[in-house]
Design an enzyme around this catalytic site. Structure first.
Site, PDB file in Angstrom:
ATOM      1  N   GLU A 210       0.724  -1.262   0.008  1.00  0.00           N
ATOM      2  CA  GLU A 210      -0.082  -0.084  -0.105  1.00  0.00           C
ATOM      3  C   GLU A 210       0.894   1.076  -0.115  1.00  0.00           C
ATOM      4  O   GLU A 210       1.500   1.519   1.217  1.00  0.00           O
ATOM      5  CB  GLU A 210      -0.793  -0.018   1.141  1.00  0.00           C
ATOM      6  N   CYS A 244      -2.307   9.149   2.551  1.00  0.00           N
ATOM      7  CA  CYS A 244      -1.765   8.491   1.286  1.00  0.00           C
ATOM      8  C   CYS A 244      -2.919   9.003   0.389  1.00  0.00           C
ATOM      9  O   CYS A 244      -2.535   8.877  -0.938  1.00  0.00           O
ATOM     10  CB  CYS A 244      -1.596   7.116   1.306  1.00  0.00           C
TER      11      CYS A 244
END
Lengths: 468, 491
Positions: A210, A244
């Site tokens: 990720e 993010c």
């Protein structure tokens, strides 16, 4: 053999006893996790505040509640996820049992990140536990307070035989990675991801990455600029831009830019008052190092600061900042910002914006703000990204039905809900044949003959099933 | 810029024009691939005969039949696979569109293997094309005739820019692996699999690794040994044992060992006569290197059936080894040849233990009439797949994911699994800029009241199924009450 190897071996022996397999066991652990979070909410909020000056509101929504939601969702659906999946067959295999069985992988390693220190560690853990694995958790050392708290709480609520927390920095992580895991789940940066993959390759360990990237936010065409500004500002300055999936930069036409700027000015004042530094709702940068990085970015940028720009080193504070006249090759466009700095790049056409997006690496998220559905559709079709959301930011990742993950440089594999369960499982193909119909089998045995072949072609084809 | 770099760049540029996006284009390419297989049947069979000594029928059965099935399935199902996949929502998103959209990844590198040079190289290509990617096809140089035919003929059928064939050996492959791909699909050994993954790490490229291992085959002493051995013989000696999912070794109780040997001997004779060397349907070892490797594996073990060989032809007879132990040479690596060792165990407990002491294989085979025993083996072992009471055939069920776990690989394919594996599942949330009032719950300045609402609306998962069920229940209750009322009134 170092301490880590002993831990990993211990977990592997426990895994082999099969204790994590029964649904009851998994449910108990997941339920205990809910208790862990609910009973320690205050401590968690304090730790998050210590690490990131995270406002209680943000911490509850993006950390505590997200994890609890994921846990309830897993508990609700676990039975269904664990069920055997019977599959379509061809005529030759009609009387056989063909199914896919989800099986745990073994001992998995989850490496968390510092920006959502609880969520990014425990949420993947939900999938790992649901899938029946033993888990080694490695919280980020940068968010030290939360890391310490997790190390303290996990052994109190979860089976100490099956789950363990390893603390430490880069050196410890490197040592940990020498060991063999059955899956590694990493959230963080591309550089570190490369070294993790290399360590994983030695043992042929599958990995979920990720990562991040520059998530563009394209505002184009007819658009309710006030609503767009609210949602954009919320998504950008949540956690001081350290998400993010925060919109990294904006692309828009000149006319929209002007309207956007005045809307943003208003919205920012609504959100944080005249002095955001005094607002309890504005987070801080996680560390001196990152603060310096961001301030340097601002300094090296050739864009013009039109909103914010203030900073305070001692407080690790950077004001919500917006810049215009940012060129494509500006310092701010060279790396993921990960801070409360919003560059606006002016474009003249939809295609130009799409070209700029496509000249960058595939991002984790892509946002489009427009009331014109054809604009949304065009951008969606001509770009690629982990996830896509129109007319809002971040919220798509709160839906456990959607896979959360990247593509290309933003990562691979996915988590959340069933997707996390699947990522931490092995889908074992099972076929149980009968003993009868051995004559039918004769079609395939040597000596090979043309007529046998024709029969075989027919029985093996999927179409032959529809006849039955 | 090297030749390889040019080829990959051309493929990427072509991909970036978007021409692979329309389903019609993909179906057209798939149909061409189908045409290639049917029009060039002869060339393909000749190449395989020269590479592996396989008969034309053998090639049909094990290479082209499988490929045709996959292509036809992809053509039939593509619209369904490529369509947006709906997803459940929460309360706040009820009026928005939420779905997962499968998208192409970009340029995929396929590294094929030599044992089924066509099936193993082109079957992943079906998935590559169906998912809308460009594909660089790198057939194994070891099956050199097939590689040559593929290089010469495939470009006559498929888009030359999007699906180029690149040939070469180890150093060319290493050069190719330095370049950036969006996915690498590798079939081969675990040792090389590690190198592929390491190369991929540099560019953060996801990989599918179809590797190998020693697939064990447990025979329950109470089963129909004749049928079991016939199926095992077939599974083992197809392609001269050079099948990633071949039963590598047998585990059985010593009381049935000689019966097993006899039955296998009988089946070998039935399939390949007393002289397999002269039979068209029995193949050869791919090359001298592997021939020597397999012969060396026999060292120290007792030959119960076969054992003869001819180096000039790379011929090794269908061979059974008995009383093999875990220390024997033949148990130290994946055999990938026509040697079938039998290891005796005291029962299924010891068999399970034996299997679990080793790396997870591609398949676990178990032959038994006892479903409980089979279920135990399933529950207590791990492998890519499990097949009870037969060999190999799970490969033909396209709905079953075909792949390994642990040392035998990662990722899977066949049928829709190929499509999914080679796509990016993009999460999509399409909202409107309306209902801003509701959104304001989450904006600063934060108050306790707003928090309460936000916690309720933004994040609590609505179990739509439960809601629907409750609504349905309420509706039925209402209907029942209504009907009852009317009924009562009539009385």
């Amino acid at each position: 053999m170092d301490a880590h190897s002993q831990e990993v071996d211990r977990l592997r022996s426990v895994f082999r006893t099969g204790v994590t397999i029964p649904e009851e066991f998994r449910r108990t652990q997941l339920t205990n996790l809910i208790s862990m979070i609910k009973e320690n909410e205050e401590h968690i909020l304090n730790a998050l505040h210590e690490d990131l000056a995270k406002p209680k509101f943000e911490a509850i929504l993006s950390e505590v509640d997200m994890v609890i939601n994921e846990l309830y969702y897993a508990l609700d659906n676990l039975g269904g996820w664990m069920k055997l999946e019977y599959v379509a067959k061809n005529l030759a295999t009609k009387v056989d049992d063909c199914f896919i069985r989800r099986e745990p992988l073994g001992v998995v390693l989850i490496i968390g990140a510092w920006n959502y220190p609880l969520q990014l560690l425990i949420l993947p853990m939900v999938g790992a536990i649901a899938a029946g694995n033993c888990v080694v958790l490695k919280p980020s050392e940068v968010s030290a307070a939360t890391g310490r708290l997790v190390a303290q709480l996990i052994p109190k609520y979860l089976s100490q035989d099956c789950y363990t927390v390893v603390s430490g920095g880069a050196e410890e992580t490197k040592a940990l990675l020498q060991n063999r895991f059955d899956h590694i789940f990493y959230t963080g940066s591309q550089n570190v991801a490369r070294s993790i993959l290399q360590a994983a390759a030695v043992h042929l360990t599958p990995v979920t990455l990720e990562l991040g990237g520059k998530s563009p936010c394209f505002i184009y065409g007819e658009v309710n600029i006030k609503a767009a500004a609210c949602r954009l500002a919320w998504a950008k300055f949540f956690n001081a831009g350290q998400s993010c999936v925060a919109p990294d930069y904006v692309l828009c036409t000149e006319s929209i830019r002007d309207a956007l700027l005045s809307a943003l000015r208003e919205v920012l004042e609504d959100f944080y008052g005249k002095e955001p530094q005094d607002s309890p709702d504005m987070s801080r940068i996680v560390s001196q190092r990152h603060w310096t990085r961001l301030v340097d970015l601002l300094r090296n940028s050739n864009g013009k600061v039109v909103l914010g720009g203030e900073s305070n080193e001692e407080d690790k504070y950077i004001a919500p900042t917006v810049l215009v006249d940012v060129a494509e090759d500006d310092a701010l466009m060279k790396e993921e910002i990960f801070g409360p700095i919003l560059p606006i790049i002016t474009v003249e056409s939809l295609q130009q914006g799409i070209d700029i997006i496509n000249s960058q690496e595939k991002p984790l998220a892509l946002y489009v703000f427009s009331d014109d559905s054809s604009v949304v559709k065009t951008v969606l079709e001509k770009t690629s990204s982990g996830g896509f959301c129109s007319n809002d930011g971040i919220v798509y990742m709160t839906l456990p039905g959607l896979p959360f993950g990247g593509v290309g440089a933003s990562g691979y594999g996915s988590s959340h809900g069933r997707w996390g369960f699947e990522d931490f499982s092995h889908r074992r193909a099972c076929m149980l044949r009968g003993w009868a119909l051995e004559r039918l089998n004769g079609l395939r045995y040597p000596p090979y003959r043309e007529n046998k072949l024709s029969w075989l072609r027919w029985t093996a084809s999927p179409k032959s099933c529809s006849l039955m | 810029m090297s030749q390889h770099q040019l080829v990959v760049q051309r493929a990427r540029r072509s991909f970036q024009t978007g021409k692979t996006k329309p389903l019609e284009f993909r179906i057209h390419q798939l149909k061409n691939l189908l045409r290639f297989i049917s029009e060039r049947r002869r060339d393909i069979a000749d190449a395989v005969k020269r590479d592996l000594g396989k008969s034309e029928h053998g090639t049909e059965l094990f290479e082209t039949l499988v490929l045709e099935g996959e292509i036809n399935l992809a053509i039939e199902k593509l619209a369904e696979w490529a369509a947006p996949r709906p997803v459940e929502k929460n309360l706040l998103i009820l009026t928005d569109e939420v779905y997962v959209q499968p998208e192409p990844l970009g340029v995929v590198l396929i590294i094929g293997a030599w044992n089924y040079p066509w099936a193993v190289t082109l079957q992943p290509l079906v998935g590559v094309i169906a998912a809308g990617n460009a594909g660089i096809i790198k057939p194994s140089e070891v099956s050199s005739h097939s590689a040559k035919v593929m290089e010469e003929l495939l470009p006559l059928y498929l888009d030359k820019d999007l699906y180029p064939v690149v040939t070469g050996g180890v150093s060319e492959t290493q050069e190719l692996l330095k370049l950036r791909f969006d996915h690498i699909f590798y079939t081969g050994s675990s040792a090389v699999g590690k190198l592929v993954m390491e190369a991929a790490a540099r560019h953060l490229t996801p990989v599918t690794l179809e590797l190998g291992g020693k697939s064990p085959c447990y025979i329950d002493k109470n089963c129909d040994i004749t049928v079991a051995c016939r199926r095992i013989t077939w599974g083992k000696f197809v392609n001269c044992g050079q099948t990633c999912i071949a039963p590598d070794y047998i585990l059985c109780e010593s009381s049935i060992q000689s019966q097993v040997v006899d039955e296998i001997k009988k089946s070998i004779k039935e399939f390949y006569t007393d002289n397999p060397k002269n039979v068209e349907d029995y193949g050869r070892i791919i090359n001298q290197r592997h021939y020597k490797r397999v012969i060396a594996l026999m060292e120290g073990s007792t030959v119960a059936v076969g054992g003869d060989s001819d180096e000039s032809q790379c011929y090794i007879a269908p061979t059974v080894l008995k009383d093999v132990t875990s220390e024997s040479k033949v148990m130290k690596e994946e055999i990938f040849g026509p040697l079938l060792p039998i290891i005796t165990v005291s029962g299924v407990d010891e068999a399970i233990q034996f299997i679990n002491e080793r790396e997870k294989p591609l398949v676990v085979y178990v032959f038994s009439h006892d479903n409980k025993l089979i279920k135990r083996v399933i529950a207590e072992t791990s492998s890519g797949a499990l097949l009870a009471n037969d060999c190999l055939v799970h490969f033909t069920v396209s709905a079953l994911p075909f792949g390994g776990v642990g040392n035998s690989g990662m990722g899977s394919y066949h049928g829709q699994h190929s499509f999914d594996q080679l796509s990016h599942m993009r999460s999509c949330l399409i909202k409107q800029l309306k209902l801003e009032g509701v959104n304001s719950m989450r904006y600063p300045p934060h108050t306790a009241r707003k928090l309460g609402w936000a916690r309720f609306l933004l994040l609590k998962q609505v179990n739509l199924r439960r809601l629907r069920r409750m609504a349905l229940l309420a509706m039925f209750a209402g209907l029942a009450a209504f009907v009852a009322q009317r009924f009562l009134r009539r009385r």
